[in-house]
Design a protein around this motif. Structure first.
Motif, PDB file in Angstrom:
ATOM      1  N   ASP A   1      33.609   3.029  -0.558  1.00  0.00           N
ATOM      2  CA  ASP A   1      34.188   2.612   0.718  1.00  0.00           C
ATOM      3  C   ASP A   1      33.541   1.342   1.241  1.00  0.00           C
ATOM      4  OD1 ASP A   1      35.861   3.119   3.123  1.00  0.00           O
ATOM      5  OD2 ASP A   1      33.912   3.347   4.082  1.00  0.00           O
ATOM      6  N   ASN A   2      32.218   1.223   1.098  1.00  0.00           N
ATOM      7  CA  ASN A   2      31.522   0.099   1.703  1.00  0.00           C
ATOM      8  C   ASN A   2      31.498  -1.146   0.826  1.00  0.00           C
ATOM      9  OD1 ASN A   2      30.238   0.927   4.420  1.00  0.00           O
ATOM     10  ND2 ASN A   2      29.932   2.699   3.111  1.00  0.00           N
ATOM     11  N   VAL A   3      31.275  -0.990  -0.460  1.00  0.00           N
ATOM     12  CA  VAL A   3      31.203  -2.164  -1.332  1.00  0.00           C
ATOM     13  C   VAL A   3      32.579  -2.764  -1.579  1.00  0.00           C
ATOM     14  CG1 VAL A   3      30.658  -2.950  -3.678  1.00  0.00           C
ATOM     15  CG2 VAL A   3      29.053  -1.482  -2.447  1.00  0.00           C
ATOM     16  N   PHE A   4      33.582  -1.912  -1.782  1.00  0.00           N
ATOM     17  CA  PHE A   4      34.895  -2.415  -2.195  1.00  0.00           C
ATOM     18  C   PHE A   4      35.917  -2.472  -1.057  1.00  0.00           C
ATOM     19  CE2 PHE A   4      32.840  -0.714  -5.973  1.00  0.00           C
ATOM     20  CZ  PHE A   4      32.885  -1.819  -6.794  1.00  0.00           C
ATOM     21  N   THR A   5      35.970  -1.443  -0.216  1.00  0.00           N
ATOM     22  CA  THR A   5      36.949  -1.449   0.865  1.00  0.00           C
ATOM     23  C   THR A   5      36.486  -2.348   2.011  1.00  0.00           C
ATOM     24  OG1 THR A   5      37.653   0.790   0.284  1.00  0.00           O
ATOM     25  CG2 THR A   5      38.276  -0.024   2.458  1.00  0.00           C
ATOM     26  N   ARG A   6      35.296  -2.112   2.521  1.00  0.00           N
ATOM     27  CA  ARG A   6      34.804  -2.917   3.634  1.00  0.00           C
ATOM     28  C   ARG A   6      34.230  -4.241   3.162  1.00  0.00           C
ATOM     29  NH1 ARG A   6      35.289   0.084   7.894  1.00  0.00           N
ATOM     30  NH2 ARG A   6      35.630   2.286   7.500  1.00  0.00           N
ATOM     31  N   GLY A   7      33.486  -4.213   2.044  1.00  0.00           N
ATOM     32  CA  GLY A   7      32.856  -5.436   1.554  1.00  0.00           C
ATOM     33  C   GLY A   7      33.761  -6.321   0.717  1.00  0.00           C
ATOM     34  N   ARG A   8      34.885  -5.765   0.258  1.00  0.00           N
ATOM     35  CA  ARG A   8      35.911  -6.526  -0.464  1.00  0.00           C
ATOM     36  C   ARG A   8      35.379  -7.213  -1.717  1.00  0.00           C
ATOM     37  NH1 ARG A   8      36.037  -8.399   4.683  1.00  0.00           N
ATOM     38  NH2 ARG A   8      35.709 -10.573   4.074  1.00  0.00           N
ATOM     39  N   LEU A   9      34.451  -6.574  -2.417  1.00  0.00           N
ATOM     40  CA  LEU A   9      33.888  -7.176  -3.621  1.00  0.00           C
ATOM     41  C   LEU A   9      34.952  -7.342  -4.690  1.00  0.00           C
ATOM     42  CD1 LEU A   9      31.196  -8.130  -4.945  1.00  0.00           C
ATOM     43  CD2 LEU A   9      31.061  -5.835  -5.964  1.00  0.00           C
TER      44      LEU A   9
ATOM     45  N   GLY B   1      30.490 -15.039   3.242  1.00  0.00           N
ATOM     46  CA  GLY B   1      29.827 -13.851   2.728  1.00  0.00           C
ATOM     47  C   GLY B   1      29.971 -12.656   3.646  1.00  0.00           C
ATOM     48  N   ARG B   2      29.706 -11.460   3.097  1.00  0.00           N
ATOM     49  CA  ARG B   2      29.833 -10.210   3.854  1.00  0.00           C
ATOM     50  C   ARG B   2      28.543  -9.395   3.750  1.00  0.00           C
ATOM     51  NH1 ARG B   2      33.188 -12.112  -0.065  1.00  0.00           N
ATOM     52  NH2 ARG B   2      33.310 -10.089  -1.125  1.00  0.00           N
ATOM     53  N   LEU B   3      28.033  -8.986   4.901  1.00  0.00           N
ATOM     54  CA  LEU B   3      26.881  -8.092   4.970  1.00  0.00           C
ATOM     55  C   LEU B   3      27.373  -6.716   5.383  1.00  0.00           C
ATOM     56  CD1 LEU B   3      23.911  -7.278   5.097  1.00  0.00           C
ATOM     57  CD2 LEU B   3      23.781  -8.368   7.363  1.00  0.00           C
ATOM     58  N   VAL B   4      27.093  -5.725   4.556  1.00  0.00           N
ATOM     59  CA  VAL B   4      27.544  -4.358   4.812  1.00  0.00           C
ATOM     60  C   VAL B   4      26.319  -3.482   5.035  1.00  0.00           C
ATOM     61  CG1 VAL B   4      28.961  -2.445   4.013  1.00  0.00           C
ATOM     62  CG2 VAL B   4      29.504  -4.775   3.274  1.00  0.00           C
ATOM     63  N   GLN B   5      26.188  -2.945   6.235  1.00  0.00           N
ATOM     64  CA  GLN B   5      25.037  -2.126   6.623  1.00  0.00           C
ATOM     65  C   GLN B   5      25.415  -0.652   6.526  1.00  0.00           C
ATOM     66  OE1 GLN B   5      22.286  -4.113   7.855  1.00  0.00           O
ATOM     67  NE2 GLN B   5      21.122  -2.278   7.300  1.00  0.00           N
ATOM     68  N   ILE B   6      24.643   0.125   5.760  1.00  0.00           N
ATOM     69  CA  ILE B   6      24.986   1.535   5.601  1.00  0.00           C
ATOM     70  C   ILE B   6      23.878   2.480   6.053  1.00  0.00           C
ATOM     71  CG2 ILE B   6      26.673   1.152   3.767  1.00  0.00           C
ATOM     72  CD1 ILE B   6      24.479   2.086   1.779  1.00  0.00           C
ATOM     73  N   ALA B   7      22.701   1.940   6.369  1.00  0.00           N
ATOM     74  CA  ALA B   7      21.597   2.803   6.812  1.00  0.00           C
ATOM     75  C   ALA B   7      20.503   1.915   7.394  1.00  0.00           C
ATOM     76  CB  ALA B   7      21.050   3.634   5.657  1.00  0.00           C
ATOM     77  N   PHE B   8      19.488   2.574   7.972  1.00  0.00           N
ATOM     78  CA  PHE B   8      18.359   1.846   8.541  1.00  0.00           C
ATOM     79  C   PHE B   8      17.065   2.581   8.189  1.00  0.00           C
ATOM     80  CE2 PHE B   8      21.845   0.544  11.314  1.00  0.00           C
ATOM     81  CZ  PHE B   8      21.665  -0.839  11.346  1.00  0.00           C
ATOM     82  N   LEU B   9      16.327   2.061   7.219  1.00  0.00           N
ATOM     83  CA  LEU B   9      14.986   2.565   6.951  1.00  0.00           C
ATOM     84  C   LEU B   9      14.000   1.949   7.940  1.00  0.00           C
ATOM     85  CD1 LEU B   9      14.914   2.454   3.041  1.00  0.00           C
ATOM     86  CD2 LEU B   9      15.219   4.450   4.518  1.00  0.00           C
ATOM     87  N   GLN B  10      14.369   0.807   8.499  1.00  0.00           N
ATOM     88  CA  GLN B  10      13.604   0.150   9.550  1.00  0.00           C
ATOM     89  C   GLN B  10      14.474   0.125  10.807  1.00  0.00           C
ATOM     90  OE1 GLN B  10      11.415  -3.382   8.403  1.00  0.00           O
ATOM     91  NE2 GLN B  10      11.393  -2.770   6.248  1.00  0.00           N
ATOM     92  N   PRO B  11      13.971  -0.347  11.937  1.00  0.00           N
ATOM     93  CA  PRO B  11      14.717  -0.217  13.195  1.00  0.00           C
ATOM     94  C   PRO B  11      16.122  -0.816  13.143  1.00  0.00           C
ATOM     95  CG  PRO B  11      12.459  -0.826  13.648  1.00  0.00           C
ATOM     96  CD  PRO B  11      12.607  -0.889  12.159  1.00  0.00           C
ATOM     97  N   SER B  12      17.025  -0.169  13.872  1.00  0.00           N
ATOM     98  CA  SER B  12      18.398  -0.671  13.965  1.00  0.00           C
ATOM     99  C   SER B  12      18.547  -1.707  15.079  1.00  0.00           C
ATOM    100  CB  SER B  12      19.367   0.487  14.208  1.00  0.00           C
ATOM    101  OG  SER B  12      19.049   1.159  15.415  1.00  0.00           O
ATOM    102  N   GLU B  13      17.593  -1.761  15.982  1.00  0.00           N
ATOM    103  CA  GLU B  13      17.620  -2.757  17.045  1.00  0.00           C
ATOM    104  C   GLU B  13      16.840  -3.984  16.591  1.00  0.00           C
ATOM    105  OE1 GLU B  13      16.357  -1.292  20.786  1.00  0.00           O
ATOM    106  OE2 GLU B  13      17.808   0.365  20.809  1.00  0.00           O
ATOM    107  N   VAL B  14      17.520  -5.130  16.512  1.00  0.00           N
ATOM    108  CA  VAL B  14      16.900  -6.350  16.010  1.00  0.00           C
ATOM    109  C   VAL B  14      17.285  -7.532  16.888  1.00  0.00           C
ATOM    110  CG1 VAL B  14      16.857  -5.557  13.611  1.00  0.00           C
ATOM    111  CG2 VAL B  14      18.841  -6.807  14.455  1.00  0.00           C
ATOM    112  N   THR B  15      16.453  -8.553  16.869  1.00  0.00           N
ATOM    113  CA  THR B  15      16.746  -9.813  17.541  1.00  0.00           C
ATOM    114  C   THR B  15      16.992 -10.862  16.462  1.00  0.00           C
ATOM    115  OG1 THR B  15      15.348  -9.251  19.422  1.00  0.00           O
ATOM    116  CG2 THR B  15      15.893 -11.583  19.111  1.00  0.00           C
ATOM    117  N   ILE B  16      18.195 -11.407  16.432  1.00  0.00           N
ATOM    118  CA  ILE B  16      18.551 -12.355  15.385  1.00  0.00           C
ATOM    119  C   ILE B  16      19.311 -13.542  15.963  1.00  0.00           C
ATOM    120  CG2 ILE B  16      18.644 -10.651  13.521  1.00  0.00           C
ATOM    121  CD1 ILE B  16      21.683 -10.614  13.839  1.00  0.00           C
ATOM    122  N   ASP B  17      19.273 -14.624  15.202  1.00  0.00           N
ATOM    123  CA  ASP B  17      20.062 -15.801  15.517  1.00  0.00           C
ATOM    124  C   ASP B  17      21.427 -15.635  14.851  1.00  0.00           C
ATOM    125  OD1 ASP B  17      21.170 -18.259  15.941  1.00  0.00           O
ATOM    126  OD2 ASP B  17      19.696 -19.390  14.762  1.00  0.00           O
ATOM    127  N   LEU B  18      22.479 -15.579  15.649  1.00  0.00           N
ATOM    128  CA  LEU B  18      23.814 -15.372  15.106  1.00  0.00           C
ATOM    129  C   LEU B  18      24.514 -16.663  14.696  1.00  0.00           C
ATOM    130  CD1 LEU B  18      25.176 -12.587  17.474  1.00  0.00           C
ATOM    131  CD2 LEU B  18      24.465 -12.346  15.091  1.00  0.00           C
TER     132      LEU B  18
END
Length: 336
Positions: A138-146, A241-258
Motif C-alpha cells: 500500500d505504501n510503496v506502490f499505491t501511495r509512493g507510486r514506485l 520525489g516522494r517521502l512515505v512515513q509508516i512509523a516513528f522509532l524517533q519522535p513524530s514531532e519535528v521542526t523542519i524547513d519545508l
C-alpha cells in the motif's frame, strides 16, 4: 454456524499494563466466536511487529471494540464460519491480517482479509506475510507510486518491513538503496536484492545517496524512523520525489524547513493500517493476490524468519524485537 471440535478455553498473551516485556502474561481465556463476515482461525503462528511493542508501551491501543490481546497477523486453519461467509470453508489454511488478537491459540479474522498459503511456504512462514506485505504494497506502490526504473531508499532494510520492501521493489524493476545498522545487516539487504546498502552508523546516508545518484537524489523513500530523519530524507529526494512515513522509532514531532518541498515539488505522505475499514483493507488484499502472491508461489520472494518462540516466551520475543538484533521476522508458535 458450522463448528468443529473447538475447546471452550485457550491460551493467550495479554499485557497486564503499560511497560516493557515484563508486562506480558500468558492466561487462559474463552475462545472467541466469529461474527457476520468473520471466521475463527486455529492459530499455528503469529508474527511479532513493532506496533505490538508500541501497544505494550501504552502508545498504540487497538481501535474501539477490538480485543486488547496483541497480534496483527496470523496463520492457521479455519475452524468456524460466521454468518454470510461463503468464500472460505472449514479446514482451509490461511494467513490473515487481524486488527488484534493474534497472540492466542484461536483468533477471529475478517474473511476478506484471509489469504491462501503460498505453496512453497509453511504456516509459520506465511504468518509473517500479512502485516508487512499489506503495509509495504500500500505504501510503496499505491501511495509512493514506485515504478520500474526509479530509485528508492528503504530505511531499516533488515527488518520485516524492510526485507519485504527490498524484495518487492527489486522485482518491480526499481533500483534499491537500503540503510541498516551494521555490516552484517547491510550484507543481508544486498542478498535480498538491494543494489546498495548503507551502514547508517558509519556513514551519512544523505551524502551516500547523493553519491550513488550523481547528486540527483532518489524518487522515493520509505521511512519508519522519523525524528531528524524527516529533514534528511527531504534533502535526499530528487525533484518530484516522494517521502512515505509508516512509523516513528524517533519522535513524530519535528521542526523542519519545508522549502525543499516547494522547490523540488516533493510529496510527503504516510499511513497507518490498523484503523482502516475492512473494505479498504480488502482492496489491498485483492491487489496482493493479483500482484504479489504469484511471486510468492513461484518462490521469487519470501519472508525471512530470524527466530521463533513458543507463545509462552512472548516476553523473550519482544525483547529481541526491541534489541533490533534480528534479520527479518520474529514469530510466535502456539503448538496447535
Amino acid at each position: 454456524m458450522p463448528m468443529v471440535e473447538i475447546p471452550s478455553s485457550m491460551r493467550q498473551a495479554r499485557f497486564t499494563g503499560a511497560g516493557g516485556p515484563e508486562v506480558i502474561a500468558i492466561e487462559t481465556a474463552q475462545v472467541p466466536r466469529p461474527g457476520p463476515g468473520q471466521v475463527l482461525v486455529e492459530v499455528v503462528a503469529a508474527g511479532i511487529n513493532r506496533p505490538d511493542c508500541l501497544q505494550r508501551a501504552g502508545n498504540y491501543p487497538p481501535p474501539p471494540g477490538a480485543t486488547e490481546i496483541p497480534g496483527l497477523e496470523i496463520a492457521g486453519r479455519v475452524v468456524a464460519l460466521g454468518e454470510g461467509v461463503d468464500t472460505l470453508k472449514i479446514g482451509d489454511e490461511v494467513c490473515a491480517l487481524v486488527i488484534s488478537g493474534g497472540y492466542a491459540e484461536y483468533c477471529v479474522a475478517e474473511a476478506p482479509l484471509c489469504l491462501p498459503i503460498p505453496k512453497p511456504l509453511s504456516l509459520l512462514e506465511a504468518a509473517g506475510l500479512p502485516e508487512n506485505y499489506y503495509t509495504v504494497y500500500d505504501n510503496v506502490f499505491t501511495r509512493g507510486r514506485l515504478k520500474a526504473g526509479e530509485t528508492i531508499v528503504i530505511h531499516g532494510g533488515s527488518s520485516g518491513i524492510g526485507s519485504t520492501a527490498i524484495q518487492l521493489a527489486h522485482h518491480a524493476g526499481a533500483r534499491v538503496i537500503a540503510t541498516a545498522g551494521s555490516p552484517e545487516k547491510c550484507d543481508f539487504c544486498l542478498k535480498l536484492g538491494a543494489d546498495a546498502a548503507i551502514d547508517y552508523r558509519a556513514k551519512d546516508f544523505v551524502a551516500e545517496v547523493k553519491a550513488l545518484t550523481d547528486g540527483r537524489g532518489v524518487d522515493e523513500i520509505l521511512d519508519m524512523v522519523g525524528g531528524p530523519y524527516v529533514a534528511r530524507n527531504l534533502q535526499a529526494l530528487a525533484v518530484e520525489g516522494r517521502l512515505v512515513q509508516i512509523a516513528f522509532l524517533q519522535p513524530s514531532e519535528v521542526t523542519i524547513d519545508l522549502m525543499p518541498v516547494m522547490l523540488k515539488r516533493l510529496t510527503f505522505t504516510g499511513s497507518t493500517l490498523r484503523a482502516r475499514s475492512v473494505a479498504l483493507k480488502s482492496e489491498i488484499a485483492e491487489a496482493l493476490k493479483r500482484d504479489v502472491w504469484p511471486l510468492l508461489e513461484a518462490g521469487k520472494i519470501k519472508p525471512f524468519v530470524h527466530a521463533t518462540f513458543p507463545l509462552d516466551q512472548a516476553r523473550e520475543a519482544h525483547a529481541l524485537m526491541e534489541s533490533s538484533a534480528h534479520l527479518g521476522k520474529i514469530m510466535l508458535e502456539t503448538g496447535r
